[in-house]
Design an enzyme around this catalytic site. Structure first.
Site, short mmCIF file in Angstrom:
data_model
loop_
_atom_site.label_atom_id
_atom_site.label_comp_id
_atom_site.label_asym_id
_atom_site.label_seq_id
_atom_site.Cartn_x
_atom_site.Cartn_y
_atom_site.Cartn_z
N ASP A 152 47.93 43.46 -94.60
CA ASP A 152 48.50 42.29 -93.93
C ASP A 152 49.73 42.77 -93.15
OD1 ASP A 152 48.19 38.98 -94.85
OD2 ASP A 152 49.74 39.61 -93.44
N LYS A 202 55.03 39.42 -97.58
CA LYS A 202 53.86 39.13 -98.43
C LYS A 202 53.41 40.38 -99.17
CE LYS A 202 50.63 35.57 -96.86
NZ LYS A 202 49.35 35.38 -96.20
N GLU A 229 38.44 26.56 -102.07
CA GLU A 229 39.76 26.77 -102.66
C GLU A 229 39.79 26.08 -104.02
OE1 GLU A 229 43.17 25.85 -100.24
OE2 GLU A 229 42.18 26.73 -98.51
N CYS A 279 39.57 23.93 -93.84
CA CYS A 279 38.25 24.23 -93.27
C CYS A 279 37.58 23.04 -92.59
CB CYS A 279 37.33 24.77 -94.36
SG CYS A 279 37.82 26.40 -94.91
N LYS A 327 43.33 18.94 -102.37
CA LYS A 327 42.40 18.65 -103.46
C LYS A 327 42.97 19.31 -104.71
CE LYS A 327 39.48 22.67 -102.96
NZ LYS A 327 38.14 23.19 -102.87
C1 UDX Z 1 35.20 24.16 -97.94
C2 UDX Z 1 33.74 24.50 -98.28
O1 UDX Z 1 33.32 23.72 -99.39
C3 UDX Z 1 33.60 25.98 -98.53
O2 UDX Z 1 32.24 26.30 -98.78
C4 UDX Z 1 34.10 26.70 -97.29
O3 UDX Z 1 33.94 28.03 -97.35
C5 UDX Z 1 35.55 26.36 -97.04
O4 UDX Z 1 35.64 24.95 -96.85
P1 UDX Z 1 37.44 23.80 -99.29
O5 UDX Z 1 38.10 23.54 -97.98
O6 UDX Z 1 38.12 24.68 -100.26
O7 UDX Z 1 35.99 24.41 -99.10
O8 UDX Z 1 37.28 22.36 -99.99
P2 UDX Z 1 36.10 21.45 -100.54
O9 UDX Z 1 36.00 21.58 -102.00
O10 UDX Z 1 34.86 21.66 -99.78
O11 UDX Z 1 36.72 20.01 -100.23
C6 UDX Z 1 37.06 19.62 -98.90
C7 UDX Z 1 37.67 18.24 -98.89
O12 UDX Z 1 36.70 17.25 -99.22
C8 UDX Z 1 38.82 18.05 -99.86
O13 UDX Z 1 39.84 17.29 -99.24
C9 UDX Z 1 38.20 17.28 -101.01
O14 UDX Z 1 39.12 16.51 -101.76
C10 UDX Z 1 37.18 16.43 -100.28
N1 UDX Z 1 36.05 16.02 -101.11
C11 UDX Z 1 35.17 16.93 -101.57
C12 UDX Z 1 35.86 14.67 -101.38
O15 UDX Z 1 36.64 13.81 -100.94
N2 UDX Z 1 34.78 14.29 -102.14
C13 UDX Z 1 33.88 15.20 -102.61
O16 UDX Z 1 32.89 14.76 -103.25
C14 UDX Z 1 34.08 16.56 -102.34
#
Ligand code: UDX
Length: 432
Positions: free
Chosen positions: A30, A35, A155, A261, A319
């Site tokens: 990095d 970091k 995450e 994401c 989340k």
């Molecule tokens: C996501 C993808 O799931 C992962 O495969 C990709 O590589 C990166 O992006 P992430 O951003 O870590 O992962 O979060 P994720 O668990 O997918 O949740 C995304 C958002 O949706 C969060 O704000 C979460 O609270 C919300 N969510 C998820 C809901 O509101 N309800 C659900 O049932 C699931």
């Protein structure tokens, strides 16, 4: 195998630790000196469930190294993984490739022997071609294959997902590169290794995230309907999810999706489609409806709270399981409430510090949930941390000024709270 990973963020660091745990010699690179200094002192620079133990173990075993030096990391590497950020352009929302392009240029001169360079960052379709052109320009003699190796780590569950992937997508036409990836994942006996062309691989990442975002927006739309019709969204989701064609995942209604994401990738997909002259109204509607959700949530909380209310917010991260507040619905809801001069105190088990970096002292922060809810007129649950459901709500009922709860994550036991005298409102149920 010697593996170099460029970028030590939420993708690079857990992946680096995971590959080290598999027995590889991993160099995390990095250009952020502080970091790397922290990591070299044994201090993790982000929170991720289960990461710390594996990090310590692999540093101790001498398989995990941190450096700012491209030459140290790349020299003799069999595999170089690019895991730098692709932040959205502030206006067009297209993915900004400057960090990818800089990484490709900087790594190129240090390649020795046969090397596979894999792009793990989420990148627009066709980026592999650009990375290839840059590497060949800055090292025309390099014996290298440039592949796409998208990450699907969630995450908060990145370590679990790393060791239990449902699929590993690999975009390359090179048999030598395919063999290297087969060797890398040789212990993942039950995981499908899907070999496709580079552009398909790049598209699979966007197509997957956009699909999941649409699914989430769909259940939130359905929740809006349930709030009027008297149905209960959690029961509806359970009934839908029993159909294996629909599946029971990503059906939890809430304050809208957030994180680094989904918001970014849906916007980038929409931008890419426009570049090709393709319209994608499903994705565009999802973006617009999700963007509108924080204001809706804020308005509900404020209307329950009354004037001059003290609002206790439980949850700041986008989340549970992470300290990440990037595009967090909780932060967006707070910002909307601050526009109305709300008086807010918040607590998150992991994200107080990340939130402080965004919101500063516009709100107060509590050291625990009980500190936040003391004398509150309303409690708003904005992140789905399990510990909020496990709080002593009887004790809380004696600590608050007014017994109001807006549960934007549907994680609390509404019936028990109503018995304790709370006015309880959640998502996807008709308010009483
Ligand atoms: C996501 C993808 O799931 C992962 O495969 C990709 O590589 C990166 O992006 P992430 O951003 O870590 O992962 O979060 P994720 O668990 O997918 O949740 C995304 C958002 O949706 C969060 O704000 C979460 O609270 C919300 N969510 C998820 C809901 O509101 N309800 C659900 O049932 C699931």
């Amino acid at each position: 195998m010697k593996i170099a990973i460029i970028g030590t963020g939420y993708v690079g660091l857990p992946s680096g630790v995971g590959f080290a745990e598999l027995g590889n010699d991993v160099y995390c690179i990095d250009n952020n000196v502080s970091k790397i200094n922290m990591l070299n002192k044994g201090i993790l620079t982000l929170y991720e469930n289960g990461l710390e133990e594996l990090f310590r173990h692999n540093v101790k075993e001498g398989r995990l190294h941190f450096t700012t030096s491209m030459s140290e990391g790349i020299k003799d590497a069999d595999l170089v993984i690019i895991a730098v950020g692709t932040p959205p352009h502030p206006i067009t929302k297209e993915a900004d490739l400057q960090y990818i392009e800089a990484a490709a240029q900087e790594l190129a001169p240090h390649l020795t022997g046969y090397t596979v360079v894999a792009t793990k960052s989420t990148v627009p379709v066709g980026t592999g071609d650009k990375v290839e052109a840059i590497i060949r320009k800055f090292n025309s003699k390099a014996d290298v294959d440039i592949i796409s190796l998208p990450e699907f780590l969630r995450e908060g569950f990145a370590i679990y997902d790393f060791f239990n992937p449902e699929r590993i997508v690999v975009g390359t036409d090179s048999e030598r590169a395919r063999q290297l990836i087969r060797d890398l994942y040789v212990s993942f006996k039950n995981t499908k290794l899907l070999f496709v062309n580079r552009k398909s691989s790049e598209t699979i990442k966007y197509a997957s995230n956009a699909f999941l975002a649409i699914k989430l927006n769909y259940i939130n739309e359905m929740a809006n309907f349930c709030e009027k019709s008297g149905a209960d969204i959690d029961e509806v989701a359970e009934g839908m999810g029993l159909d294996s064609r629909i599946g029971n995942k990503f059906l939890k209604a809430g304050p809208g999706y957030g994180g680094s994401c989904f918001p970014k990738d849906t916007n980038a997909m929409s931008y890419m489609a426009r570049q090709y002259g393709v319209t994608m109204p499903l994705i565009d509607t999802t973006i617009a409806e999700n963007d509108a959700r924080p204001a809706l949530m804020a308005q509900r909380i404020l209307s329950m709270a009354g004037n001059d209310a003290k609002i206790a917010v439980l949850g700041l991260a986008f989340k549970n399981g992470t300290d990440d507040c990037r595009t967090s619905p909780a932060i967006q809801i707070i910002e909307k409430m601050l526009e109305k001069k709300a008086n807010i105190i918040a607590y998150d088990p992991q994200a107080n510090i990340s939130a402080l970096k965004i919101l500063g002292n516009k709100i107060a922060y509590a050291d625990d949930a009980y500190g936040a809810v003391k004398d509150a007129d309303i409690i708003a649950v904005l992140t789905e941390w399990k510990e909020f459901a496990e709080l002593d709500w009887q004790k809380i009922s004696g600590m608050v000024k007014q017994k109001n709860i807006m549960d934007c994550r549907n994680i609390l036991d509404g019936n028990t709270l109503k018995e304790l005298g709370f006015k309880y409102r959640c998502i996807g149920q008709k308010p009483e």
